[in-house]
Scaffold this motif. Structure first.
Motif, PDB file in Angstrom:
ATOM      1  N   GLN A   7       0.847  -1.180   0.000  1.00 11.02           N
ATOM      2  CA  GLN A   7       0.000   0.000   0.000  1.00 11.02           C
ATOM      3  C   GLN A   7       0.891   1.241   0.000  1.00 11.02           C
ATOM      4  O   GLN A   7       1.628   1.475   0.949  1.00 11.02           O
ATOM      5  N   GLU A   8       0.813   2.003  -1.076  1.00 14.01           N
ATOM      6  CA  GLU A   8       1.671   3.163  -1.204  1.00 14.01           C
ATOM      7  C   GLU A   8       0.866   4.442  -1.148  1.00 14.01           C
ATOM      8  O   GLU A   8      -0.334   4.465  -1.433  1.00 14.01           O
ATOM      9  N   ARG A   9       1.536   5.514  -0.767  1.00 10.71           N
ATOM     10  CA  ARG A   9       0.900   6.822  -0.748  1.00 10.71           C
ATOM     11  C   ARG A   9       0.478   7.182  -2.169  1.00 10.71           C
ATOM     12  O   ARG A   9       1.240   7.034  -3.124  1.00 10.71           O
ATOM     13  N   PRO A  10      -0.757   7.651  -2.345  1.00  7.49           N
ATOM     14  CA  PRO A  10      -1.228   8.011  -3.688  1.00  7.49           C
ATOM     15  C   PRO A  10      -0.384   9.137  -4.284  1.00  7.49           C
ATOM     16  O   PRO A  10       0.172   9.974  -3.570  1.00  7.49           O
ATOM     17  N   PHE A  11      -0.319   9.158  -5.602  1.00  7.95           N
ATOM     18  CA  PHE A  11       0.372  10.234  -6.296  1.00  7.95           C
ATOM     19  C   PHE A  11      -0.302  11.564  -5.970  1.00  7.95           C
ATOM     20  O   PHE A  11      -1.534  11.665  -5.953  1.00  7.95           O
ATOM     21  N   GLY A  12       0.518  12.576  -5.705  1.00  4.80           N
ATOM     22  CA  GLY A  12      -0.079  13.858  -5.356  1.00  4.80           C
ATOM     23  C   GLY A  12       0.919  15.002  -5.376  1.00  4.80           C
ATOM     24  O   GLY A  12       1.989  14.917  -6.000  1.00  4.80           O
ATOM     25  N   LEU A  13       0.576  16.074  -4.661  1.00  2.00           N
ATOM     26  CA  LEU A  13       1.367  17.296  -4.665  1.00  2.00           C
ATOM     27  C   LEU A  13       2.789  17.068  -4.173  1.00  2.00           C
ATOM     28  O   LEU A  13       3.732  17.688  -4.675  1.00  2.00           O
ATOM     29  N   ARG A  14       2.959  16.173  -3.201  1.00  2.00           N
ATOM     30  CA  ARG A  14       4.296  15.908  -2.668  1.00  2.00           C
ATOM     31  C   ARG A  14       5.236  15.422  -3.768  1.00  2.00           C
ATOM     32  O   ARG A  14       6.397  15.865  -3.842  1.00  2.00           O
ATOM     33  N   ASP A  15       4.752  14.525  -4.617  1.00  6.10           N
ATOM     34  CA  ASP A  15       5.591  14.024  -5.722  1.00  6.10           C
ATOM     35  C   ASP A  15       5.915  15.135  -6.717  1.00  6.10           C
ATOM     36  O   ASP A  15       7.038  15.215  -7.216  1.00  6.10           O
ATOM     37  N   LYS A  16       4.935  15.978  -7.007  1.00  4.68           N
ATOM     38  CA  LYS A  16       5.153  17.059  -7.961  1.00  4.68           C
ATOM     39  C   LYS A  16       6.210  18.037  -7.454  1.00  4.68           C
ATOM     40  O   LYS A  16       7.099  18.457  -8.198  1.00  4.68           O
ATOM     41  N   ILE A  17       6.107  18.388  -6.170  1.00  7.51           N
ATOM     42  CA  ILE A  17       7.086  19.313  -5.589  1.00  7.51           C
ATOM     43  C   ILE A  17       8.470  18.670  -5.561  1.00  7.51           C
ATOM     44  O   ILE A  17       9.475  19.306  -5.900  1.00  7.51           O
ATOM     45  N   GLY A  18       8.531  17.404  -5.161  1.00  6.94           N
ATOM     46  CA  GLY A  18       9.812  16.707  -5.138  1.00  6.94           C
ATOM     47  C   GLY A  18      10.442  16.636  -6.509  1.00  6.94           C
ATOM     48  O   GLY A  18      11.648  16.880  -6.678  1.00  6.94           O
ATOM     49  N   TYR A  19       9.635  16.319  -7.524  1.00  4.06           N
ATOM     50  CA  TYR A  19      10.169  16.215  -8.885  1.00  4.06           C
ATOM     51  C   TYR A  19      10.613  17.580  -9.392  1.00  4.06           C
ATOM     52  O   TYR A  19      11.608  17.696 -10.117  1.00  4.06           O
ATOM     53  N   VAL A 208      21.164  20.399  -2.096  1.00  4.63           N
ATOM     54  CA  VAL A 208      19.967  20.471  -1.245  1.00  4.63           C
ATOM     55  C   VAL A 208      18.722  20.079  -2.046  1.00  4.63           C
ATOM     56  O   VAL A 208      17.866  19.316  -1.569  1.00  4.63           O
ATOM     57  N   CYS A 209      18.621  20.562  -3.271  1.00  4.19           N
ATOM     58  CA  CYS A 209      17.469  20.255  -4.119  1.00  4.19           C
ATOM     59  C   CYS A 209      17.373  18.764  -4.426  1.00  4.19           C
ATOM     60  O   CYS A 209      16.271  18.190  -4.435  1.00  4.19           O
ATOM     61  N   TYR A 210      18.510  18.124  -4.670  1.00  8.46           N
ATOM     62  CA  TYR A 210      18.499  16.686  -4.966  1.00  8.46           C
ATOM     63  C   TYR A 210      17.979  15.884  -3.774  1.00  8.46           C
ATOM     64  O   TYR A 210      17.214  14.930  -3.940  1.00  8.46           O
ATOM     65  N   PHE A 211      18.379  16.262  -2.583  1.00  7.53           N
ATOM     66  CA  PHE A 211      17.909  15.536  -1.398  1.00  7.53           C
ATOM     67  C   PHE A 211      16.406  15.727  -1.195  1.00  7.53           C
ATOM     68  O   PHE A 211      15.694  14.800  -0.799  1.00  7.53           O
ATOM     69  N   ILE A 212      15.908  16.930  -1.474  1.00  9.46           N
ATOM     70  CA  ILE A 212      14.462  17.164  -1.369  1.00  9.46           C
ATOM     71  C   ILE A 212      13.719  16.281  -2.365  1.00  9.46           C
ATOM     72  O   ILE A 212      12.695  15.667  -2.038  1.00  9.46           O
ATOM     73  N   CYS A 213      14.229  16.204  -3.580  1.00 11.07           N
ATOM     74  CA  CYS A 213      13.623  15.345  -4.602  1.00 11.07           C
ATOM     75  C   CYS A 213      13.594  13.892  -4.145  1.00 11.07           C
ATOM     76  O   CYS A 213      12.570  13.207  -4.263  1.00 11.07           O
ATOM     77  N   TYR A 214      14.701  13.438  -3.598  1.00 10.14           N
ATOM     78  CA  TYR A 214      14.807  12.043  -3.171  1.00 10.14           C
ATOM     79  C   TYR A 214      13.783  11.705  -2.091  1.00 10.14           C
ATOM     80  O   TYR A 214      13.114  10.657  -2.147  1.00 10.14           O
ATOM     81  N   PHE A 215      13.626  12.566  -1.116  1.00  7.60           N
ATOM     82  CA  PHE A 215      12.772  12.254   0.028  1.00  7.60           C
ATOM     83  C   PHE A 215      11.275  12.484  -0.227  1.00  7.60           C
ATOM     84  O   PHE A 215      10.434  11.906   0.471  1.00  7.60           O
ATOM     85  N   LEU A 216      10.925  13.289  -1.224  1.00  5.10           N
ATOM     86  CA  LEU A 216       9.516  13.595  -1.446  1.00  5.10           C
ATOM     87  C   LEU A 216       8.836  12.708  -2.495  1.00  5.10           C
ATOM     88  O   LEU A 216       7.611  12.622  -2.517  1.00  5.10           O
ATOM     89  N   THR A 217       9.600  12.067  -3.358  1.00  8.14           N
ATOM     90  CA  THR A 217       9.001  11.285  -4.439  1.00  8.14           C
ATOM     91  C   THR A 217       8.881   9.808  -4.078  1.00  8.14           C
ATOM     92  O   THR A 217       9.641   9.291  -3.255  1.00  8.14           O
ATOM     93  N   THR A 218       7.921   9.128  -4.718  1.00  8.35           N
ATOM     94  CA  THR A 218       7.695   7.691  -4.507  1.00  8.35           C
ATOM     95  C   THR A 218       7.477   7.008  -5.851  1.00  8.35           C
ATOM     96  O   THR A 218       6.619   7.439  -6.633  1.00  8.35           O
ATOM     97  N   GLU A 219       8.234   5.958  -6.111  1.00  7.53           N
ATOM     98  CA  GLU A 219       8.044   5.170  -7.328  1.00  7.53           C
ATOM     99  C   GLU A 219       6.878   4.199  -7.115  1.00  7.53           C
ATOM    100  O   GLU A 219       6.863   3.446  -6.148  1.00  7.53           O
TER     101      GLU A 219
END
Length: 472
Positions: A7-19, A208-219
């Motif tokens: 069960q994964e977190r649904p795609f949403g704003l967090r992924d968009k901001i991270g990407y 710093v930006c790369y780490f934010i991307c890593y922690f906010l996105t989910t495959e």
């Protein structure tokens, strides 16, 4: 396909901001290099524009191997606990940012010319052809596994482009104000020692930006074990790529649009300094050029959903071509007229820039529909190589064109003929390139709105059938 056991977190704003932050990190380095690296090499290190242009071309030939190779490596690696593509962001973020910082060492200006040229080649290839490739190919490929929905991918493309806009705004507006100073005669003089400082700041910001991307996105889109371990031969993969009209069409379009935009950004440094003689114009132009992207961002997905990505792209690049042709024939001496006409063009192809990255996910789906194999990394590697070809053409054209018109890097103030030549380069060449983009999308690229929707329906049906078989 989706792994129903987790069960994964649904795609949403967090992924968009991270990407978005992932591309923010990319473009702190990429934009700074695209806009100022030619200035640093010619005006600070004193290396001729012909040699710089030659290096850009050589680097792109090397990228033909490193980009595709990185794509193959990513495709062949098994999925780790944190995903298939995300681990590469974690592994490469430090090396790539440090390599970027190494390219702008002002102290090298005191070395012998041979040492300066060797330094230029080694540091640039280390950053662009090795480390930037190693992080950018997985990052770009990751969009196809964050969600399988076309609208979500278009949204990711928009947010990625917004990240690029932010980076362009910071780099384009802030850097010129720090790099240039005005002498007693009103000429703009480059301060070489500032390059190293600014490069260090941007390197830390990228990290710093790369780490934010890593922690906010989910495959979320997972490959089955069979597909992960199934090795498709390189010849079979390359055959699928070279016979894909969609990939060929978008490669031609990407090479031309990137060459036009980067050439314009790079030559504008010379245009505003040598032609308009106003360093503030560089910052103003950059800031104003970002506004259309911010204004159009909320409409990018609805427009692409309503009319189709290809159709929006054609319209946008026609607008860009018309604005550049108009400027070439106007031959304006007014900085404000030049900026205003450019902004009209930005309003056109700004939407295309926002959805550009969604084209590649559509192509990945199209190849999978035709050949029943998933090659995200390899396809994105080919696309990444195409983008670097565009970068090389921009650098090569810029360098060779400056040499052709007689630009002398040893002079702080150029002759009138050279100044007029700079204006021609900044307007006519991008106009022709934008025209080629529209032609490629219209006559070669086949993925219309209807075709994209059909491919998505086919893949969803296949994955549903695969899930049913596994459950049985």
């Amino acid at each position: 396909m989706k792994d129903s056991s987790v069960q994964e977190r649904p795609f949403g704003l967090r992924d968009k901001i991270g990407y978005m932050f992932g591309n923010f990190g990319n473009d702190f380095m990429f934009t700074f290099a695209s806009v100022f690296l030619m200035v640093f090499y010619t005006k600070i290190l004193g290396i001729s524009s012909e040699v710089v242009g030659t290096m850009f071309v050589i680097a792109r030939f090397l990228d033909a191997f490193t980009d595709i190779t990185m794509g193959r490596i990513v495709d062949r690696m098994h999925t780790a606990k944190d995903g298939k593509f995300k681990p590469w962001i974690r592994r490469i973020c430090v090396p790539v940012t440090f390599a970027s910082f190494l390219m702008y060492q002002y102290s090298v200006a005191d070395a012998a010319m041979t040492v300066r040229i060797i330094y230029m080649f080694v540091t640039y290839l280390l950053w662009g052809s090795i480390f930037y490739t190693a992080i950018n190919v997985p990052y770009g490929s990751m969009a196809s596994v964050l969600s399988e929905e076309s609208d979500d991918r278009a949204a990711l493309s928009t947010w990625r482009s917004v990240g690029s806009v932010f980076a362009n705004l910071v780099v384009g507006v802030g850097a010129p104000l720090l790099i240039y100073k005005t002498d007693a005669a009103g000429n703009q003089i480059v301060q070489g020692e500032r390059f190293t400082l600014i490069a260090g700041i941007f390197a830390v910001a990228s990290l710093v930006c790369y780490f934010i991307c890593y922690f906010l996105t989910t495959e979320r889109v997972k490959l089955t074990v069979q597909k992960q371990t199934e090795h498709v031969g390189i010849l079979q993969t390359m055959k699928a790529l070279v016979t894909s009209r969609a990939l060929i069409g978008i490669i031609i379009a990407t090479v031309c649009v990137l060459a036009a935009q980067l050439l314009n950004q790079s030559i504008n440094q010379f245009l505003f300094i040598d032609y308009f003689k106003d360093k503030n114009g560089v910052a103003i132009m950059t800031a104003v050029s970002m506004l259309p992207s911010f204004l159009l961002a909320p409409f990018a997905v609805p427009l692409s959903k309503r009319f189709g990505k290809r159709e929006v792209g054609i319209f946008g690049c026609v607008c860009g071509a018309v604005s550049c042709y108009l400027l070439f024939f106007l031959r304006t001496s007014s900085m404000w007229v030049y900026i205003l006409v450019n902004v009209v063009g930005f309003l056109g192809f700004g939407v295309f820039n926002l959805i550009m990255w969604a084209f590649i996910t559509d192509i990945i789906d199209d190849v999978e529909v035709k050949h029943e194999t998933r090659e995200d990394g390899t396809i994105y590697g080919a696309y990444s190589f195409a983008r670097k070809i565009g970068q090389a053409i921009a650098g090569g054209l810029g360098g060779f064109a400056l040499a052709f018109i007689g630009y002398n890097e040893e002079l702080q103030v150029q002759t009138e003929d050279v100044v007029q030549g700079i204006y021609s380069i900044a307007t006519l060449i991008p106009a022709v390139l934008y025209t080629l983009v529209a032609v490629s999308l219209l006559f070669i690229y086949p993925l219309s709105k209807r075709r994209v929707e059909e491919n998505i329906a086919i893949l969803k049906k296949r994955r549903k059938e695969t899930d049913q078989k596994q459950n049985d």
